[in-house]
Design a protein around this motif. Sequence first.
Motif, PDB file in Angstrom:
ATOM      1  N   PHE A 105       0.846  -1.193   0.000  1.00 29.84           N
ATOM      2  CA  PHE A 105       0.000   0.000   0.000  1.00 29.84           C
ATOM      3  C   PHE A 105       0.878   1.238   0.000  1.00 29.84           C
ATOM      4  O   PHE A 105       1.667   1.466   0.928  1.00 29.84           O
ATOM      5  N   LEU A 106       0.805   2.016  -1.084  1.00 31.92           N
ATOM      6  CA  LEU A 106       1.531   3.274  -1.205  1.00 31.92           C
ATOM      7  C   LEU A 106       3.035   3.101  -0.971  1.00 31.92           C
ATOM      8  O   LEU A 106       3.671   3.893  -0.277  1.00 31.92           O
ATOM      9  N   GLY A 107       3.602   2.049  -1.538  1.00 28.70           N
ATOM     10  CA  GLY A 107       5.027   1.801  -1.406  1.00 28.70           C
ATOM     11  C   GLY A 107       5.432   1.104  -0.128  1.00 28.70           C
ATOM     12  O   GLY A 107       6.625   0.858   0.092  1.00 28.70           O
ATOM     13  N   ILE A 108       4.469   0.774   0.735  1.00 30.83           N
ATOM     14  CA  ILE A 108       4.751   0.124   2.016  1.00 30.83           C
ATOM     15  C   ILE A 108       4.359  -1.352   1.924  1.00 30.83           C
ATOM     16  O   ILE A 108       3.214  -1.672   1.586  1.00 30.83           O
ATOM     17  N   GLU A 109       5.306  -2.227   2.201  1.00 23.76           N
ATOM     18  CA  GLU A 109       5.063  -3.661   2.165  1.00 23.76           C
ATOM     19  C   GLU A 109       4.570  -4.126   3.532  1.00 23.76           C
ATOM     20  O   GLU A 109       5.146  -3.768   4.567  1.00 23.76           O
ATOM     21  N   VAL A 110       3.514  -4.914   3.509  1.00 18.98           N
ATOM     22  CA  VAL A 110       2.869  -5.373   4.745  1.00 18.98           C
ATOM     23  C   VAL A 110       2.966  -6.894   4.818  1.00 18.98           C
ATOM     24  O   VAL A 110       2.584  -7.588   3.871  1.00 18.98           O
ATOM     25  N   ALA A 111       3.490  -7.386   5.913  1.00 21.59           N
ATOM     26  CA  ALA A 111       3.576  -8.835   6.149  1.00 21.59           C
ATOM     27  C   ALA A 111       2.918  -9.141   7.485  1.00 21.59           C
ATOM     28  O   ALA A 111       3.223  -8.505   8.493  1.00 21.59           O
ATOM     29  N   ARG A 112       2.006 -10.131   7.468  1.00 28.40           N
ATOM     30  CA  ARG A 112       1.261 -10.459   8.683  1.00 28.40           C
ATOM     31  C   ARG A 112       1.496 -11.910   9.080  1.00 28.40           C
ATOM     32  O   ARG A 112       1.726 -12.779   8.228  1.00 28.40           O
ATOM     33  N   SER A 113       1.427 -12.137  10.352  1.00 26.72           N
ATOM     34  CA  SER A 113       1.495 -13.490  10.900  1.00 26.72           C
ATOM     35  C   SER A 113       0.658 -13.524  12.168  1.00 26.72           C
ATOM     36  O   SER A 113       0.071 -12.513  12.577  1.00 26.72           O
ATOM     37  N   SER A 114       0.623 -14.673  12.794  1.00 26.50           N
ATOM     38  CA  SER A 114      -0.134 -14.792  14.043  1.00 26.50           C
ATOM     39  C   SER A 114       0.533 -14.054  15.192  1.00 26.50           C
ATOM     40  O   SER A 114      -0.080 -13.826  16.231  1.00 26.50           O
ATOM     41  N   HIS A 115       1.785 -13.663  14.996  1.00 27.97           N
ATOM     42  CA  HIS A 115       2.529 -12.977  16.061  1.00 27.97           C
ATOM     43  C   HIS A 115       2.485 -11.455  15.937  1.00 27.97           C
ATOM     44  O   HIS A 115       2.697 -10.756  16.920  1.00 27.97           O
ATOM     45  N   GLY A 116       2.233 -10.939  14.738  1.00 24.07           N
ATOM     46  CA  GLY A 116       2.219  -9.494  14.604  1.00 24.07           C
ATOM     47  C   GLY A 116       2.209  -9.046  13.153  1.00 24.07           C
ATOM     48  O   GLY A 116       1.965  -9.834  12.225  1.00 24.07           O
ATOM     49  N   LEU A 117       2.503  -7.772  12.983  1.00 28.67           N
ATOM     50  CA  LEU A 117       2.449  -7.114  11.680  1.00 28.67           C
ATOM     51  C   LEU A 117       3.758  -6.368  11.462  1.00 28.67           C
ATOM     52  O   LEU A 117       4.233  -5.664  12.359  1.00 28.67           O
ATOM     53  N   SER A 118       4.347  -6.513  10.283  1.00 33.83           N
ATOM     54  CA  SER A 118       5.591  -5.804   9.967  1.00 33.83           C
ATOM     55  C   SER A 118       5.385  -4.924   8.747  1.00 33.83           C
ATOM     56  O   SER A 118       4.680  -5.302   7.803  1.00 33.83           O
ATOM     57  N   LEU A 119       5.981  -3.741   8.782  1.00 30.48           N
ATOM     58  CA  LEU A 119       5.908  -2.782   7.690  1.00 30.48           C
ATOM     59  C   LEU A 119       7.325  -2.429   7.258  1.00 30.48           C
ATOM     60  O   LEU A 119       8.183  -2.153   8.100  1.00 30.48           O
ATOM     61  N   CYS A 120       7.563  -2.432   5.964  1.00 27.96           N
ATOM     62  CA  CYS A 120       8.861  -2.023   5.444  1.00 27.96           C
ATOM     63  C   CYS A 120       8.676  -1.467   4.037  1.00 27.96           C
ATOM     64  O   CYS A 120       7.608  -1.594   3.444  1.00 27.96           O
ATOM     65  N   GLN A 121       9.744  -0.861   3.512  1.00 29.01           N
ATOM     66  CA  GLN A 121       9.731  -0.290   2.168  1.00 29.01           C
ATOM     67  C   GLN A 121      10.941  -0.790   1.374  1.00 29.01           C
ATOM     68  O   GLN A 121      11.657  -0.029   0.754  1.00 29.01           O
ATOM     69  N   GLN A 122      11.128  -2.098   1.404  1.00 32.79           N
ATOM     70  CA  GLN A 122      12.294  -2.686   0.766  1.00 32.79           C
ATOM     71  C   GLN A 122      12.294  -2.431  -0.739  1.00 32.79           C
ATOM     72  O   GLN A 122      13.313  -2.040  -1.306  1.00 32.79           O
ATOM     73  N   LYS A 123      11.169  -2.661  -1.391  1.00 28.53           N
ATOM     74  CA  LYS A 123      11.084  -2.439  -2.833  1.00 28.53           C
ATOM     75  C   LYS A 123      11.331  -0.969  -3.169  1.00 28.53           C
ATOM     76  O   LYS A 123      12.014  -0.634  -4.153  1.00 28.53           O
ATOM     77  N   TYR A 124      10.831  -0.091  -2.348  1.00 27.00           N
ATOM     78  CA  TYR A 124      11.011   1.346  -2.552  1.00 27.00           C
ATOM     79  C   TYR A 124      12.483   1.724  -2.417  1.00 27.00           C
ATOM     80  O   TYR A 124      13.008   2.520  -3.209  1.00 27.00           O
ATOM     81  N   VAL A 125      13.182   1.145  -1.438  1.00 20.25           N
ATOM     82  CA  VAL A 125      14.609   1.420  -1.251  1.00 20.25           C
ATOM     83  C   VAL A 125      15.407   0.923  -2.444  1.00 20.25           C
ATOM     84  O   VAL A 125      16.308   1.617  -2.945  1.00 20.25           O
ATOM     85  N   LEU A 126      15.103  -0.283  -2.916  1.00 25.56           N
ATOM     86  CA  LEU A 126      15.826  -0.831  -4.060  1.00 25.56           C
ATOM     87  C   LEU A 126      15.620   0.015  -5.313  1.00 25.56           C
ATOM     88  O   LEU A 126      16.536   0.187  -6.125  1.00 25.56           O
ATOM     89  N   GLU A 127      14.426   0.579  -5.474  1.00 27.16           N
ATOM     90  CA  GLU A 127      14.180   1.456  -6.620  1.00 27.16           C
ATOM     91  C   GLU A 127      15.004   2.735  -6.519  1.00 27.16           C
ATOM     92  O   GLU A 127      15.533   3.228  -7.525  1.00 27.16           O
ATOM     93  N   ILE A 128      15.125   3.291  -5.314  1.00 29.43           N
ATOM     94  CA  ILE A 128      15.934   4.495  -5.128  1.00 29.43           C
ATOM     95  C   ILE A 128      17.398   4.215  -5.439  1.00 29.43           C
ATOM     96  O   ILE A 128      18.079   4.987  -6.119  1.00 29.43           O
TER      97      ILE A 128
END
Length: 373
Positions: A105-128
């Motif tokens: 969503f809007l350049g932010i990658e979202v990964a979910r599991s039963s333990h929590g939620l992680s947000l990162c912009q790895q693809k955005y960094v690689l593009e830069i």
Amino acid sequence: MTPPPGYRRKGETFVCRLHKSLYGLKQASQQWYSKFSASLCNYGFKHSEADHSLFHLGMGTDYVFVLLYVDDIVITGSNDELISSVKDMLHQQFHIKDLGPLKYFLGIEVARSSHGLSLCQQKYVLEILEDSGLSGARPSDTPMEQNLKLTDTGGSLLSNMSSYRRLVGRLIYLTVTRPNIAYTVNTLSQFMHQPHQPHLDAVHRLLQYLKATVGQGLYYSVTSSLELRAYCDFDWARCPMTRRSTIGYCIFIGNCPISWKTKKQHTISQLSAKEEYQAMAVTTCEITWLSYLFQDIGFSIPKPVLLFCDNQAALHIAANPVFHERTKHIEIDCHLVREKIHKSLIHPSKIPTASQVADLFTKSLWAVISTAS
């Protein structure tokens, strides 16, 4: 605007009546927001008074939240059937595409599991990195060189200033999930008007650090409590050109950061306690806004919120209702902070400098590591 070619004969003069707003017009975005919000409100949703792009619907113990950014929508809630009914309503009134569970969503990658939620912009960094030609550069351990003092006069003026401005602008958006580069990006953004070669070298150093930490982001645990904690700090007369101070704050919910900021002050201060108290006032305003936001969506946060600072003088000013000669000029900030203290919204507390999390937003990472060690 003018009619398309072939729609009007030569010499004819007439006007067209629009039945709905066209994409690209100045009022198009406002018209779209008005129509979308009206559809949700007619269904039973309510605006969040703290954030008008957030809508919430409560039915008993179940709730649904809709977050709108232009024409991108995120829907979440506690009941799958209620979420499906909201989607069906939107399908009936708009042409929408359901992309399934939230992953990007809007350049932010979202990964979910039963333990929590992680947000990162790895693809955005690689593009830069790819666009700047530094994909093969040597990684760096820190985002800025140790004891680096950037000024607006050193080095040669860049011939292509727009590339520097575009690059720093993209890095500003990266701070959404990377609070560890907020101070460095804030420093680099102060030279957008006339960037010089040392400023570009500092940007390249930051990109080398991003290459070494490309997958870093934020993690929110499902076991985290709803207790808010805030940290505020300042660095007195940090700017070598104007001698203005830098203030910063960071607010946690449980052990998860949810809000942070780095800002250079507009005026010069002769009193370090004044800067610390202004940092407390800015942080208090953010805590107040967050309390309104939590109240709108139906969550109650434990009060008072602990506000940690490492300046003993500022804590004494907050506790002492008497204005002395050296504190008269910060009377407004005093009234703001004391009002929230009396309402039991915040509780200022002393914290050792070595444990001050907000140091990350007022100093370079080198200085923070040195202080912690």
